[in-house]
Design a protein around this motif. Structure first.
Motif, short mmCIF file in Angstrom:
data_model
loop_
_atom_site.label_atom_id
_atom_site.label_comp_id
_atom_site.label_asym_id
_atom_site.label_seq_id
_atom_site.Cartn_x
_atom_site.Cartn_y
_atom_site.Cartn_z
N ALA A 1 0.84 -1.20 0.00
CA ALA A 1 0.00 0.00 0.00
C ALA A 1 0.87 1.24 0.00
CB ALA A 1 -0.93 0.01 1.21
N ALA A 2 0.53 2.21 -0.85
CA ALA A 2 1.25 3.48 -0.87
C ALA A 2 0.64 4.48 0.10
CB ALA A 2 1.25 4.07 -2.28
N ASP B 1 4.33 11.91 -6.02
CA ASP B 1 4.63 12.61 -7.25
C ASP B 1 3.40 12.69 -8.16
OD1 ASP B 1 7.20 12.80 -6.25
OD2 ASP B 1 7.99 11.17 -7.49
N LYS B 2 2.62 11.59 -8.25
CA LYS B 2 1.44 11.59 -9.10
C LYS B 2 0.36 12.52 -8.56
CE LYS B 2 -0.18 7.86 -10.99
NZ LYS B 2 -0.71 6.50 -11.26
N VAL C 1 4.99 5.32 4.06
CA VAL C 1 3.60 5.34 3.60
C VAL C 1 3.00 6.74 3.72
CG1 VAL C 1 2.58 4.73 5.86
CG2 VAL C 1 1.42 4.08 3.73
N VAL C 2 2.19 7.12 2.74
CA VAL C 2 1.47 8.39 2.76
C VAL C 2 0.31 8.29 3.74
CG1 VAL C 2 0.11 10.03 1.40
CG2 VAL C 2 2.09 8.88 0.37
N ILE C 3 0.19 9.25 4.64
CA ILE C 3 -0.87 9.23 5.65
C ILE C 3 -2.06 10.04 5.15
CG2 ILE C 3 -1.51 9.93 7.98
CD1 ILE C 3 1.36 9.34 8.83
N VAL D 1 2.40 1.25 -7.12
CA VAL D 1 3.47 2.23 -7.03
C VAL D 1 3.94 2.40 -5.59
CG1 VAL D 1 2.58 3.46 -9.04
CG2 VAL D 1 1.95 4.24 -6.75
N THR D 2 5.11 2.97 -5.42
CA THR D 2 5.66 3.24 -4.11
C THR D 2 5.01 4.49 -3.52
OG1 THR D 2 7.40 4.70 -4.92
CG2 THR D 2 7.87 2.33 -4.90
#
Length: 298
Positions: free
Chosen positions: A43-44, A287-288, A79-81, A280-281
């Protein structure tokens, strides 16, 4: 087809699910550990609620959010929170006087719904883009246009990206209006939420209709609840979208087999890879999505 997929894991949610699956995390350590395990599984993004550690009920205590966020940030994961900002909109009419709030009502101002967002400063927070009947009872989730505009203004000021959760076509219509008004930083981020009683149904046909009403340059994901979690995930990828899985939306790995969050992430990653794509990471997701941690091109 989306070949570079952002996988979000919604690890616990706010519903009364703790007795239906022993893996639903309750206290801050359990929630953080579940988010970390989901990240290690692919999970990103981790979408986080908190619960009262004693009762397991949904909570909006900023201290609990802060503990979870700190634990995740201190762990060896990037990980993005993504924190929920959906609490504080519950209205239950009083049985004897429907003009007054009854037991279970929890209504807050726009600013109060965002206290934990201001304190924790996640990269993403959810923004539920309209009012909706929840279930067959009298519970109504209320999110009015002035409330949403105010919330959008505040999170943009803090550099937090709103994930606009849309449960039916009217929600998309208003979300697009906020984009047109310049309240939402581009690229706009949408989460198409399917199967919540009584929002849009969790079918592939519904997903296609809602996807077609999004802005053409939006970055979007979709999820279906319960047994439609994986079918909707596969359909979303095929339609060019991203995916969300996790115990907030579905408790089972297979019929009669309670899932963990990491197992659900592993399964959807396998589906994505079998379709020819990849998960994706976290940095690629930043970035996206144009998050504040995104890399700036030289």
């Amino acid at each position: 087809m989306n070949f570079d997929v952002i996988v979000t894991c919604a690890v616990t949610g706010a519903s009364d699910t703790t007795k239906r699956n022993p893996h639903v995390p309750v206290n801050p350590k359990e929630i953080a550990d579940a988010a970390i395990a989901a990240a290690k599984a692919g999970a990103a993004v981790a979408h986080l609620h908190v619960r009262d550690p004693e009762t397991g009920a949904a909570s909006r205590d900023p201290k609990l959010f802060k503990e979870v966020v700190d634990r995740v940030r201190d762990a060896n994961t990037d990980v993005v929170i993504n924190l929920t900002a959906g609490l504080g909109g519950d209205w239950v009419p009083d049985a004897e006087n429907p003009a007054m709030p009854g037991p279970g009502t929890d209504m807050l101002s726009a600013d109060d719904r965002l206290i934990h967002i201001e304190q924790c400063r996640p990269e993403i927070c959810s923004l539920d883009c309209g009012t909706l009947n929840f279930g067959d009872g009298d519970n109504i989730y209320i999110s009015t246009p002035p409330t949403l505009r105010r919330m959008a203004e505040k999170v943009r000021e803090w550099g937090v990206k709103p994930e606009m959760e849309v449960f039916e076509l009217g929600h998309i219509r208003f979300a697009r209006q906020m984009v047109d008004e310049g309240l939402i930083a581009l690229p706009a981020m949408f989460q198409v939420c399917l199967g919540i009683p009584w929002g849009a149904d969790h079918t592939v046909d519904t997903l296609k209709v809602m996807k077609d009403h999004l802005p053409h340059d939006a970055i979007w994901a979709g999820f279906g609840v319960s047994r439609m979690q994986m079918p909707i995930a596969a359909a979303a990828v095929a339609m060019g979208g991203n995916v969300r899985v996790g115990l907030e939306d579905n408790l089972m790995l297979d019929r009669g087999v309670p899932a963990t969050n990491a197992q659900l992430v592993q399964r959807v990653v396998e589906i994505i890879e079998r379709m020819g794509g990849r998960a994706v990471t976290p940095q690629e997701a930043r970035d996206k999505l144009g998050l504040r941690g995104a890399k700036v091109a030289a």
